[in-house]
Enzyme design. Structure first.
Site, PDB file in Angstrom:
ATOM      1  N   HIS A  85      -2.537  48.903  35.396  1.00  0.00           N
ATOM      2  CA  HIS A  85      -3.534  48.688  34.351  1.00  0.00           C
ATOM      3  C   HIS A  85      -4.473  49.882  34.341  1.00  0.00           C
ATOM      4  CE1 HIS A  85      -4.896  45.486  31.597  1.00  0.00           C
ATOM      5  NE2 HIS A  85      -6.068  46.091  31.661  1.00  0.00           N
ATOM      6  N   ASP A 164     -10.694  35.634  29.446  1.00  0.00           N
ATOM      7  CA  ASP A 164     -10.806  37.096  29.326  1.00  0.00           C
ATOM      8  C   ASP A 164     -10.486  37.537  27.909  1.00  0.00           C
ATOM      9  OD1 ASP A 164     -11.092  39.865  30.273  1.00  0.00           O
ATOM     10  OD2 ASP A 164      -8.976  39.952  29.718  1.00  0.00           O
ATOM     11  N   ARG A 171     -17.062  41.404  24.067  1.00  0.00           N
ATOM     12  CA  ARG A 171     -17.687  42.597  24.650  1.00  0.00           C
ATOM     13  C   ARG A 171     -17.467  43.812  23.760  1.00  0.00           C
ATOM     14  NH1 ARG A 171     -14.611  43.102  29.719  1.00  0.00           N
ATOM     15  NH2 ARG A 171     -15.741  45.043  29.965  1.00  0.00           N
ATOM     16  N   SER A 186     -12.265  41.471  34.494  1.00  0.00           N
ATOM     17  CA  SER A 186     -11.353  41.403  33.345  1.00  0.00           C
ATOM     18  C   SER A 186      -9.960  41.900  33.763  1.00  0.00           C
ATOM     19  CB  SER A 186     -11.920  42.266  32.211  1.00  0.00           C
ATOM     20  OG  SER A 186     -10.954  42.540  31.242  1.00  0.00           O
ATOM     21  N   LYS A 190      -6.411  39.321  34.992  1.00  0.00           N
ATOM     22  CA  LYS A 190      -5.107  39.403  34.320  1.00  0.00           C
ATOM     23  C   LYS A 190      -3.998  39.742  35.312  1.00  0.00           C
ATOM     24  CE  LYS A 190      -6.532  42.307  31.023  1.00  0.00           C
ATOM     25  NZ  LYS A 190      -7.857  42.327  30.443  1.00  0.00           N
TER      26      LYS A 190
HETATM   27  N1  URA Z   1      -9.408  46.941  30.489  1.00  0.00           N
HETATM   28  C1  URA Z   1      -9.528  45.582  30.593  1.00  0.00           C
HETATM   29  O1  URA Z   1      -8.546  44.865  30.628  1.00  0.00           O
HETATM   30  N2  URA Z   1     -10.763  45.075  30.651  1.00  0.00           N
HETATM   31  C2  URA Z   1     -11.872  45.828  30.610  1.00  0.00           C
HETATM   32  O2  URA Z   1     -12.952  45.287  30.673  1.00  0.00           O
HETATM   33  C3  URA Z   1     -11.740  47.223  30.506  1.00  0.00           C
HETATM   34  C4  URA Z   1     -10.484  47.766  30.432  1.00  0.00           C
END
Ligand code: URA
Length: 433
Positions: A85, A164, A171, A186, A190
């Site tokens: 990620h 999320d 956000r 966040s 995930k």
């Molecule tokens: N990527 C994400 O999944 N969440 C964030 O808050 C920032 C980048």
């Protein structure tokens, strides 16, 4: 509901610590639709100013995970599962190239991605520029595809970390993106809900990233490593340069093209380097039993022998998309940005290029905005490269002449030309974890 939300907002605004139970009720109440957007937005803004400590960040991550289902992908596949990620950047199409390469090397790759956040692009939005591509698979379809095809990239279904999904969209439009504990929870919610045993995180640093300095990026990396440790997962954070856009293309369909060029070995140097580094790390963390060097060698092999491209095509078709690059949308107007003088590019501000792509129609201003997948910017000349006056710096892809003219002006302003080459450094700045 036993909590009074205005009290929680006020206590966080005053810098008090909230208990795990309070955070849990807040997040689960929001996910159930019982707490409105405006109260969560106010709470996020209070967090911006007051922060969350380790215990609160852990409670937030845990509540987000409990807002939906979790997947034990490892159990379903009978394999160790690796995932990656990014914290978000400009021109960041890394997952689109890493997924097919890792899958071609025999390591299953199932990833949940997000949409654009602030001035940064999101993998899901990029994938939706592919005609027919389905970002919303059910959990069963997702697991079945990773099993059969070796690769799936989806959005959070209603079932996986719905809190999320809702917070992320909120956000994005309430100036509450660049907050370390909110980014950490966040991302990690995930990854943990998706069942990854080992996770490679690309923590972007610089002008176009949410973390502007290496010190801030290290704090974010350490929080994510800590959340992984609490959940007994292995986490490696690559701190990478986001002072200029990654690669050359910024914009959804444009980035899909560049990702495909890269997995066939024809990508820009900085992007190819990051892709290989991420692949080598993922393969070394997988059950292939290879070290970093061998991981990199195998990734290079998959790019050179066409197996990564084959994996890309199988993946896109399995998810209902047209894998032919000719099917991608093209902007009707393409205008050149030319250099105002002879010189070397001393800066190419990623943030300005990201905002220019957003203004061209590639990003959202409100949660419900639709986006234009064809528009964007291709930075043909990057930091450290020389150019002659009047020669091409970048191409602006726009939906009409008016926005093209504004885009050309904005991209020109993102370039700084000088007489001496800037300090050269690679894309990888540090590794944590
Ligand atoms: N990527 C994400 O999944 N969440 C964030 O808050 C920032 C980048």
């Amino acid at each position: 509901m036993t909590i009074r939300v205005p009290d929680l907002i006020e206590r966080k605004r005053n810098g008090d610590e909230l208990s795990p139970e309070e955070i849990s009720e807040l997040i689960l109440g929001y996910a159930r639709g019982e707490i409105p957007d405006y109260q969560l937005a106010a709470w996020c803004m209070a967090v911006y100013f007051r922060g969350l400590n380790g215990q609160e960040t852990h409670a937030l991550t845990d509540a987000m995970i409990r807002s939906g289902e979790t997947i034990d992908l490892g159990k379903a596949l009978g394999r160790r599962v690796v995932d990656k990620h990014s914290t978000g950047g400009v021109g960041d199409k890394t997952s689109l190239a890493v997924g097919p390469i890792v899958a071609a090397c025999g390591v299953p790759f199932g990833k949940m991605s997000g949409r654009g956040l602030g001035h940064t692009g999101g993998t899901l939005d990029k994938l939706e520029s592919i005609p027919g591509y389905r970002v919303e698979l059910t959990t069963d379809e997702f697991v079945a595809q990773v099993k059969e095809v070796g690769l799936a990239i989806i959005g959070q279904t209603g079932d996986l970390v719905p809190a999320d999904k809702m917070l992320y969209a909120l956000r994005d439009v309430t100036a509450t993106v660049d907050i370390v504990p909110l980014i950490a929870s966040s991302i990690m919610s995930k990854k943990l809900a998706g069942g990854a045993d080992a996770i490679v995180l690309d923590v972007k640093v610089g002008d176009g990233a949410f973390m502007k300095t290496l010190d801030d990026a290290r704090i974010l990396a350490e929080q994510m490593v800590d959340l992984g440790r609490r959940a007994e997962r292995e986490v490696v954070c690559l701190l990478t340069d986001m002072d200029q856009p990654l690669g050359r293309a910024v914009g959804h369909a444009l980035e899909i093209r560049e990702a495909v060029e890269t997995i066939t070995g024809h990508g820009p140097a900085d992007f190819s380097e990051l892709v290989l580094e991420a692949c080598a790390r993922l393969l070394a963390l997988s059950d292939l039993d290879v070290d970093l060097e061998e991981g990199r060698r195998r990734a290079e092999g998959a790019m050179a022998d066409g197996s990564a491209l084959h994996a890309y095509e199988r993946w896109i078709r399995a998810q209902g998309g047209d894998s032919d690059l000719a099917a991608l949308p093209r902007a009707p107007v393409v205008r050149e940005v030319s250099a105002s003088r002879d010189g070397v590019v001393t800066r190419l501000r990623a943030l300005d290029v990201g905002v220019a792509a957003l203004e061209l129609g590639g990003g959202r201003r409100t949660k419900d905005d639709s986006i234009d997948h064809a528009v964007g910017v291709v930075c043909q000349v990057k930091r450290g490269e020389s150019v002659r006056q009047g020669h091409l710096l970048a191409d602006v892809h726009a939906c009409d002449e008016e926005s093209a003219a504004r885009g050309v002006e904005a991209v020109l302003a993102a370039y700084e030309l000088g007489d001496t080459s800037p300090h050269a450094h690679g894309i990888l700045l540090d590794v944590i974890g």
